[in-house]
Scaffold this active site. Structure first.
Site, short mmCIF file in Angstrom:
data_model
loop_
_atom_site.label_atom_id
_atom_site.label_comp_id
_atom_site.label_asym_id
_atom_site.label_seq_id
_atom_site.Cartn_x
_atom_site.Cartn_y
_atom_site.Cartn_z
N CYS A 167 0.57 -1.24 0.19
CA CYS A 167 0.04 -0.07 -0.07
C CYS A 167 1.14 1.39 -0.10
O CYS A 167 1.52 1.56 0.67
CB CYS A 167 -0.65 0.05 0.91
SG CYS A 167 -1.78 2.14 1.56
N CYS A 195 -0.38 3.67 2.31
CA CYS A 195 0.23 3.35 3.65
C CYS A 195 2.20 3.96 4.01
O CYS A 195 2.23 4.02 5.21
CB CYS A 195 0.21 2.00 4.11
SG CYS A 195 -1.55 1.34 3.77
#
Length: 109
Positions: free
Chosen positions: A32, A35
């Site tokens: 991600c 993230c």
């Protein structure tokens, strides 16, 4: 990982639910991009609020039961727990000020 330690399904209850201080859990995954973008911000928060707030990272790919239990539908999702209960939720890659605005009231004293 610095000051934001990992938490798993095996340690979630002891590290989050039974914690004596507020806990900010970062639901994330290695693949991600957003993230990874907020990871340094969470490390800063973990360092600045050490002793008042615990910051933990939960890998969504390895801990599906918790992801389902807390209805985490997209990542990154940050959930603030206090006294074993969800108190605040921040979804998406937000800046430090936006994250703190959502969670600070639950642990500032």
């Amino acid at each position: 990982m610095g000051n934001a330690a990992a938490v798993t399904e095996q340690t979630f209850e002891s590290e989050v639910i039974k914690a004596t201080m507020p806990v900010l859990v970062d639901f994330w995954a290695a693949w991600c991009g957003p993230c990874r973008t907020i990871a340094p911000t969470l490390e800063e928060i973990a360092t600045e609020y050490a002793g008042r707030l615990k910051v933990l990272k939960l890998d969504v790919d390895e801990n599906q039961e918790i992801v389902i239990n807390y209805r985490v539908l997209s990542i990154p999702t940050l959930i603030l727990f206090k006294d074993g209960q969800e108190k605040a939720r921040v979804v998406g890659a937000k800046g430090k000020e936006a994250i703190l605005r959502e969670i600070e009231a639950h642990f500032a004293a």
